[in-house]
Design a protein around this motif. Structure first.
Motif, PDB file in Angstrom:
ATOM      1  N   GLU A  54     -10.914 -27.070 -36.502  1.00 50.45           N
ATOM      2  CA  GLU A  54     -11.553 -26.747 -35.363  1.00 50.45           C
ATOM      3  C   GLU A  54     -10.908 -27.260 -33.681  1.00 50.45           C
ATOM      4  OE1 GLU A  54     -12.736 -27.655 -38.056  1.00 50.45           O
ATOM      5  OE2 GLU A  54     -14.088 -26.228 -39.232  1.00 50.45           O
ATOM      6  N   ALA A  55     -11.095 -28.914 -33.926  1.00 51.94           N
ATOM      7  CA  ALA A  55     -10.632 -28.691 -32.593  1.00 51.94           C
ATOM      8  C   ALA A  55      -9.428 -28.407 -32.345  1.00 51.94           C
ATOM      9  CB  ALA A  55     -10.463 -30.662 -32.804  1.00 51.94           C
ATOM     10  N   VAL A  56      -8.333 -28.961 -32.923  1.00 52.43           N
ATOM     11  CA  VAL A  56      -6.787 -28.118 -32.436  1.00 52.43           C
ATOM     12  C   VAL A  56      -7.424 -26.351 -32.378  1.00 52.43           C
ATOM     13  CG1 VAL A  56      -4.809 -27.313 -33.417  1.00 52.43           C
ATOM     14  CG2 VAL A  56      -5.360 -29.224 -34.252  1.00 52.43           C
ATOM     15  N   ALA A  57      -7.251 -25.460 -32.668  1.00 49.77           N
ATOM     16  CA  ALA A  57      -8.052 -24.268 -32.708  1.00 49.77           C
ATOM     17  C   ALA A  57      -8.898 -23.957 -30.483  1.00 49.77           C
ATOM     18  CB  ALA A  57      -8.768 -23.925 -33.546  1.00 49.77           C
ATOM     19  N   GLY A 191       1.165 -25.703 -36.381  1.00 57.50           N
ATOM     20  CA  GLY A 191       1.882 -26.682 -36.453  1.00 57.50           C
ATOM     21  C   GLY A 191       2.620 -27.047 -37.487  1.00 57.50           C
ATOM     22  N   GLU A 192       2.924 -28.463 -37.798  1.00 59.45           N
ATOM     23  CA  GLU A 192       3.503 -28.758 -39.126  1.00 59.45           C
ATOM     24  C   GLU A 192       3.218 -28.327 -39.750  1.00 59.45           C
ATOM     25  OE1 GLU A 192       5.716 -32.905 -38.329  1.00 59.45           O
ATOM     26  OE2 GLU A 192       3.869 -33.297 -36.988  1.00 59.45           O
ATOM     27  N   GLN A 193       1.564 -28.738 -40.208  1.00 56.67           N
ATOM     28  CA  GLN A 193       0.868 -28.847 -41.334  1.00 56.67           C
ATOM     29  C   GLN A 193      -0.615 -27.224 -41.251  1.00 56.67           C
ATOM     30  OE1 GLN A 193       1.020 -31.790 -43.939  1.00 56.67           O
ATOM     31  NE2 GLN A 193       0.312 -30.655 -45.713  1.00 56.67           N
ATOM     32  N   ILE A 194       0.017 -27.141 -39.756  1.00 58.55           N
ATOM     33  CA  ILE A 194      -2.016 -26.078 -39.290  1.00 58.55           C
ATOM     34  C   ILE A 194      -1.263 -24.861 -39.037  1.00 58.55           C
ATOM     35  CG2 ILE A 194      -1.817 -26.581 -37.014  1.00 58.55           C
ATOM     36  CD1 ILE A 194      -4.500 -27.642 -37.747  1.00 58.55           C
ATOM     37  N   LEU A 195      -1.992 -24.226 -39.269  1.00 54.36           N
ATOM     38  CA  LEU A 195      -2.386 -22.641 -39.915  1.00 54.36           C
ATOM     39  C   LEU A 195      -3.285 -21.883 -38.354  1.00 54.36           C
ATOM     40  CD1 LEU A 195      -0.908 -19.532 -39.182  1.00 54.36           C
ATOM     41  CD2 LEU A 195      -2.066 -19.635 -41.017  1.00 54.36           C
ATOM     42  N   SER A 196      -3.743 -21.584 -36.915  1.00 51.28           N
ATOM     43  CA  SER A 196      -4.794 -20.884 -36.293  1.00 51.28           C
ATOM     44  C   SER A 196      -4.483 -19.370 -36.031  1.00 51.28           C
ATOM     45  CB  SER A 196      -4.809 -22.339 -34.816  1.00 51.28           C
ATOM     46  OG  SER A 196      -5.769 -21.731 -34.260  1.00 51.28           O
ATOM     47  N   VAL A 197      -5.104 -19.354 -36.875  1.00 52.46           N
ATOM     48  CA  VAL A 197      -5.020 -17.534 -36.093  1.00 52.46           C
ATOM     49  C   VAL A 197      -6.432 -16.848 -35.184  1.00 52.46           C
ATOM     50  CG1 VAL A 197      -5.361 -15.254 -36.657  1.00 52.46           C
ATOM     51  CG2 VAL A 197      -4.033 -16.752 -38.354  1.00 52.46           C
ATOM     52  N   SER A 198      -5.967 -16.801 -34.321  1.00 52.19           N
ATOM     53  CA  SER A 198      -7.658 -16.125 -33.575  1.00 52.19           C
ATOM     54  C   SER A 198      -8.080 -14.363 -33.731  1.00 52.19           C
ATOM     55  CB  SER A 198      -7.928 -16.536 -32.410  1.00 52.19           C
ATOM     56  OG  SER A 198      -8.303 -17.943 -32.420  1.00 52.19           O
ATOM     57  N   ILE A 199      -9.010 -13.367 -33.875  1.00 53.31           N
ATOM     58  CA  ILE A 199      -8.478 -11.924 -33.411  1.00 53.31           C
ATOM     59  C   ILE A 199      -9.651 -12.223 -32.269  1.00 53.31           C
ATOM     60  CG2 ILE A 199      -9.315 -10.126 -34.462  1.00 53.31           C
ATOM     61  CD1 ILE A 199      -8.555 -10.757 -37.471  1.00 53.31           C
ATOM     62  N   TYR A 207     -12.759 -13.957 -33.912  1.00 55.18           N
ATOM     63  CA  TYR A 207     -12.411 -14.307 -35.235  1.00 55.18           C
ATOM     64  C   TYR A 207     -11.466 -15.545 -35.537  1.00 55.18           C
ATOM     65  CZ  TYR A 207     -10.974 -14.351 -40.380  1.00 55.18           C
ATOM     66  OH  TYR A 207     -10.362 -14.618 -41.389  1.00 55.18           O
ATOM     67  N   HIS A 208     -12.226 -16.915 -36.516  1.00 55.77           N
ATOM     68  CA  HIS A 208     -10.935 -17.778 -36.484  1.00 55.77           C
ATOM     69  C   HIS A 208     -10.561 -18.345 -37.413  1.00 55.77           C
ATOM     70  CE1 HIS A 208     -11.769 -18.867 -32.112  1.00 55.77           C
ATOM     71  NE2 HIS A 208     -13.026 -18.927 -32.376  1.00 55.77           N
ATOM     72  N   PHE A 209      -9.745 -17.890 -37.983  1.00 60.28           N
ATOM     73  CA  PHE A 209      -8.679 -17.979 -38.982  1.00 60.28           C
ATOM     74  C   PHE A 209      -7.848 -19.700 -39.023  1.00 60.28           C
ATOM     75  CE2 PHE A 209      -5.603 -18.622 -42.528  1.00 60.28           C
ATOM     76  CZ  PHE A 209      -6.592 -18.363 -43.789  1.00 60.28           C
ATOM     77  N   GLN A 210      -8.026 -20.601 -39.581  1.00 59.38           N
ATOM     78  CA  GLN A 210      -8.157 -22.241 -39.593  1.00 59.38           C
ATOM     79  C   GLN A 210      -7.705 -23.294 -40.738  1.00 59.38           C
ATOM     80  OE1 GLN A 210     -10.696 -22.147 -36.709  1.00 59.38           O
ATOM     81  NE2 GLN A 210      -9.558 -20.817 -35.492  1.00 59.38           N
ATOM     82  N   ARG A 211      -6.724 -23.475 -41.354  1.00 55.32           N
ATOM     83  CA  ARG A 211      -6.195 -24.354 -42.327  1.00 55.32           C
ATOM     84  C   ARG A 211      -5.751 -25.150 -42.082  1.00 55.32           C
ATOM     85  NH1 ARG A 211     -10.075 -21.030 -43.610  1.00 55.32           N
ATOM     86  NH2 ARG A 211     -10.473 -19.490 -44.772  1.00 55.32           N
ATOM     87  N   ARG A 212      -5.396 -25.784 -42.777  1.00 51.55           N
ATOM     88  CA  ARG A 212      -4.799 -27.217 -43.070  1.00 51.55           C
ATOM     89  C   ARG A 212      -3.788 -26.951 -44.400  1.00 51.55           C
ATOM     90  NH1 ARG A 212      -5.581 -33.911 -43.605  1.00 51.55           N
ATOM     91  NH2 ARG A 212      -3.233 -34.132 -43.333  1.00 51.55           N
ATOM     92  N   THR A 244       0.251 -25.217 -55.107  1.00 52.52           N
ATOM     93  CA  THR A 244      -1.032 -24.885 -56.299  1.00 52.52           C
ATOM     94  C   THR A 244      -2.198 -24.557 -55.497  1.00 52.52           C
ATOM     95  OG1 THR A 244      -1.280 -26.984 -56.208  1.00 52.52           O
ATOM     96  CG2 THR A 244       0.055 -26.658 -57.549  1.00 52.52           C
ATOM     97  N   SER A 245      -2.304 -24.132 -53.725  1.00 46.92           N
ATOM     98  CA  SER A 245      -2.653 -23.306 -52.923  1.00 46.92           C
ATOM     99  C   SER A 245      -2.742 -23.783 -51.873  1.00 46.92           C
ATOM    100  CB  SER A 245      -4.401 -24.678 -53.087  1.00 46.92           C
ATOM    101  OG  SER A 245      -4.404 -25.739 -52.632  1.00 46.92           O
ATOM    102  N   LEU A 246      -3.230 -23.186 -50.600  1.00 46.32           N
ATOM    103  CA  LEU A 246      -2.936 -22.600 -49.347  1.00 46.32           C
ATOM    104  C   LEU A 246      -3.531 -23.848 -49.010  1.00 46.32           C
ATOM    105  CD1 LEU A 246      -1.912 -20.573 -47.224  1.00 46.32           C
ATOM    106  CD2 LEU A 246      -4.013 -19.554 -47.302  1.00 46.32           C
ATOM    107  N   GLU A 247      -4.476 -24.298 -49.116  1.00 45.31           N
ATOM    108  CA  GLU A 247      -5.186 -25.267 -48.140  1.00 45.31           C
ATOM    109  C   GLU A 247      -4.803 -26.966 -49.155  1.00 45.31           C
ATOM    110  OE1 GLU A 247      -9.123 -25.073 -46.265  1.00 45.31           O
ATOM    111  OE2 GLU A 247      -8.816 -23.441 -48.053  1.00 45.31           O
ATOM    112  N   TYR A 248      -4.171 -27.785 -48.307  1.00 45.46           N
ATOM    113  CA  TYR A 248      -4.179 -28.948 -47.838  1.00 45.46           C
ATOM    114  C   TYR A 248      -5.590 -30.004 -48.680  1.00 45.46           C
ATOM    115  CZ  TYR A 248      -4.338 -34.335 -47.006  1.00 45.46           C
ATOM    116  OH  TYR A 248      -3.873 -35.567 -48.082  1.00 45.46           O
TER     117      TYR A 248
END
Length: 360
Positions: A54-57, A191-199, A207-212, A244-248
């Motif tokens: 959330e801080a990165v977003a 990012g190298e291992q992070i995705l941040s999407v904002s609508i 709307y925020h979609f953030q995933r490590r 095996t999953s989307l998230e770390y």
């Protein structure tokens, strides 16, 4: 109103009441969504709470609103460091350092990034060898569909937009199902291992979609498309391993290498509802085989024979069959378009029978 909330948020932060600070900053942002200061300050509170994604977003949003804000780059760098996003952290810190030359905080953190990157690079080749070694002994993994978000401390009861993903050896494709979203309202940051999407649609809550992410990606090779019913994000994998999953996950998971079998050869498969899995492709093949070998008599056998001819025929043969059957009231079935295409097909009833025209 926003200024009062901001003042209370700063006081809560100083008093180490961090969750209240984040909540107050969020309320202030609702009144003033274009304040880079508010996003940068909320990023700091999120870092203290270990909400690094959330801080990165928040830092990204602050940078979008004010690209000269050095502390936004600093907070993005710190959060990415905590997420082990060392190259992304270094890029943000170097940008901040260029805006504020000589600032020791940037210099020290950049050195820390360089150290971590060197350590990571040293382990990378051995890790790849270990993955390849384990591949032969691992069972085929079940495909993963990440339809619902992982539970977080502040997750809403029901996400506004549904999402899912699938993968190939080189890419992970994430789909966020959102209808009629203008492309200008969508912001995607990698990012190298992070995705941040904002609508961010006017008069609606952002709307925020953030995933490590489960594995590392190559940001420069990632892309996204805003379509009429969805947002499709293509993440280029840094290594061709199966996610095996989307998230770390902190839990160690053995991986199998994914090998591309050529363009157009991959076919999506679907998970079973039972452990161990049902091979749906095998089941479909078996059903088709049984249908083909099915023994029928009388009209059923004849109809099956005609269906097989029609399904395997070219366009002219199908047109001939349809035209002759309709015009002859079901008494003639021809496969020769050259013969029946230029004339009306007259009925030809079986011997001993008379054809009558029905009047309506």
């Amino acid at each position: 109103m926003a200024s009062d909330l901001e003042k209370k948020a700063k006081e809560a932060f100083i008093d180490d009441n961090l969750e209240l600070a984040v909540d107050l900053y969020s309320q202030a942002i609702e009144f003033n969504p274009n304040s880079a200061e508010l996003f940068a300050d909320r990023a700091q509170a999120n870092i203290k709470l270990s909400n690094f994604t959330e801080a990165v977003a928040d830092a990204n949003r602050a940078i979008e609103l004010d690209s000269s804000m050095t502390r936004a780059y600093l907070r993005k760098g710190i959060a990415c460091l905590k997420l082990e996003e060392y190259q992304t952290a270094k890029t943000a810190l170097e940008t901040g350092a260029s805006l504020e030359p000589g600032e020791s905080r940037f210099i020290d953190l950049i050195k820390e990034c360089d150290k971590r990157i060197a350590e990571e690079t040293g382990h990378l080749s051995q890790q790849t060898l270990d993955v390849a070694k384990d591949t032969t002994s691992l069972p085929d993994p079940q495909p993963v569909s990440d339809v619902s978000s992982q539970t977080t401390a502040v997750a809403p009861a029901k996400p506004r937009y549904r999402h899912e993903f699938y993968q190939k050896p080189e890419v992970v494709v994430i789909t966020i199902f959102a209808k009629g979203i203008p492309p200008s309202c969508v912001s995607v940051d990698y990012g190298e291992q992070i995705l941040s999407v904002s609508i961010n649609i006017p008069d609606q809550e952002e709307y925020h979609f953030q995933r490590r992410l489960f594995g590392k990606i190559v940001p420069a090779n990632c892309k996204y498309d805003v379509l009429s019913t969805k947002i499709e994000i293509h993440l280029a994998k840094a290594e061709p391993i199966h996610w095996t999953s989307l998230e770390y996950s902190k839990e160690p998971v053995l991986q199998r290498a994914m090998v591309s079998s050529g363009v157009g050869s991959s076919r999506p498969s679907y998970p079973s509802s039972k452990p161990g899995g049902t091979d749906w492709d095998k089941l479909e093949s078996q059903v088709k085989k049984e249908e083909k070998e099915e023994k029928l008599d009388g009209d059923a056998a004849l109809n099956k024979f005609f269906r097989e001819i029609y399904s395997d025929a070219d366009e002219d043969t199908r047109r001939a069959m349809s035209k002759s059957f309709v015009e002859s009231n079901g008494t003639v079935l021809s496969t020769n378009w050259k013969e029946v295409g230029s004339k009306k097909v007259e009925g030809s009833p079986p011997e001993g029978m008379e054809m009558k025209k029905w009047e309506y």
